[in-house]
Scaffold this active site. Structure first.
Site, short mmCIF file in Angstrom:
data_model
loop_
_atom_site.label_atom_id
_atom_site.label_comp_id
_atom_site.label_asym_id
_atom_site.label_seq_id
_atom_site.Cartn_x
_atom_site.Cartn_y
_atom_site.Cartn_z
CG LEU A 1 1.63 -0.21 5.79
CD1 LEU A 1 3.11 -0.87 5.26
CD2 LEU A 1 1.71 -0.37 7.28
CG ASP A 2 0.30 5.60 9.77
OD1 ASP A 2 -0.75 6.02 9.07
OD2 ASP A 2 0.07 5.15 11.06
N PRO A 3 3.38 6.88 7.03
CG PRO A 3 3.35 9.08 6.12
CD PRO A 3 2.55 7.99 6.96
CB ALA B 1 4.20 1.97 9.27
#
Length: 297
Positions: A43-45, A47
């Site tokens: 997961l991207d930061p 998100a």
């Protein structure tokens, strides 16, 4: 004396914003007092939401979750393109999107639904010749990632509103593993000739695991507990094949069973409820794919 190793299994984390998936792993390593911690599906930061983390032997099970379908709630901003296809990047172009016709937007969303070819975002964890794409971009290299097949089974607009020159969409997406929601935002904006990027992303499902299974990271740090042991993880993820205790012993030692006409991977479960292994028919053998409870004696 060394402390006993924690029990193997999965932790379903509700990841907070502003933290990488690896940051979560690092904190759980400390909380569970083990190095054997890993995650499935970055997961991207920015998100939030479901991040599946394996503990001890649970890390080996993660490899069998890679193909899981995923679900997201997201907000797409039409009218601006960014260098990262999300709000973390620099704005590289703006176009007034306030006058967009909603039916035109919906028509372009249909074109991004189903089996499609998607070009992943350049700032991603995809490896190119052994080096991650985002590292190459950071080092000033030009990155070109080929389009790849993905499946977007649901792409629904839940709400929308105009904010100045921007047109914001709250959407729900169900998709195959490897689909980039940032890329959907980018491609929708490009199709409408106004640019687009993601401003919010929350993952709500990974395979059979949902937000209902998830625990906030802060609570896990205070009270490190598994969400599911390995038996529960296997039976939640795969159809069950009932086996005898003796067959369970054989599978735990890596032996194979006689074929039974099975299609796909199953969790082999003994009468006592132990999910010994994942099994799959290969030719004339019912062989193990992953052994949850190995017998090394």
């Amino acid at each position: 004396m060394n402390a006993p190793a924690p029990k193997p299994g999965l932790v379903i984390v509700d990841k907070p914003a502003g933290m990488t998936s690896h940051d979560v792993v690092s904190k759980l390593r400390r909380a569970f007092s083990t190095r054997k911690v890993g995650h499935a599906g970055t997961l991207d930061p920015m998100a939030t939401g479901v991040l599946v983390v394996g503990i001890e032997r649970g890390t080996r099970f993660l490899a069998h979750m890679v193909a899981s379908t995923k679900a997201y709630d997201a907000t797409i901003r039409l009218g601006a393109a960014t260098s990262t296809d999300d709000a973390e990047g620099e704005v590289i172009s703006t176009t007034d999107a306030s006058g967009l016709d909603h039916s035109t937007i919906l028509a372009e969303i249909v074109n991004l639904t189903g089996d499609i070819m998607q070009k992943p975002t350049k700032v991603s964890a995809i490896k190119i010749d052994g080096k991650r794409a985002h590292e190459r971009v950071r080092d000033g290299e030009e990155v070109d990632i080929p389009a790849r097949p993905v499946t977007v089974s649901v792409f629904d607009v839940l709400d929308y509103h105009v904010d100045g020159e921007f047109y914001d969409l709250d959407v729900r997406v169900h998709c195959s593993s490897g689909t980039y929601i940032r890329a959907l935002a980018r491609d929708l904006g490009n199709a409408l000739q106004v640019g687009g990027h993601l401003t919010a992303l929350r993952r709500t499902e990974v395979g059979p695991f949902t937000l209902n299974d998830a625990t906030p990271l802060s609570k896990l740090q205070e009270n490190p507990e598994l969400s599911l042991n390995l038996d529960q993880a296997l039976t939640r993820s795969y159809p069950v094949l009932d086996i005898t205790e003796d067959e369970g012993v054989d599978l735990s030692m890596g032996k194979w069973l006689e074929p039974r006409g099975l299609k796909g991977v199953h969790a082999a479960v003994t009468p006592s409820g132990k999910a010994v292994a994942l099994i799959e028919e290969k030719g004339k053998r019912l062989a193990t794919v992953f052994v949850a409870h190995p017998n090394t004696l």
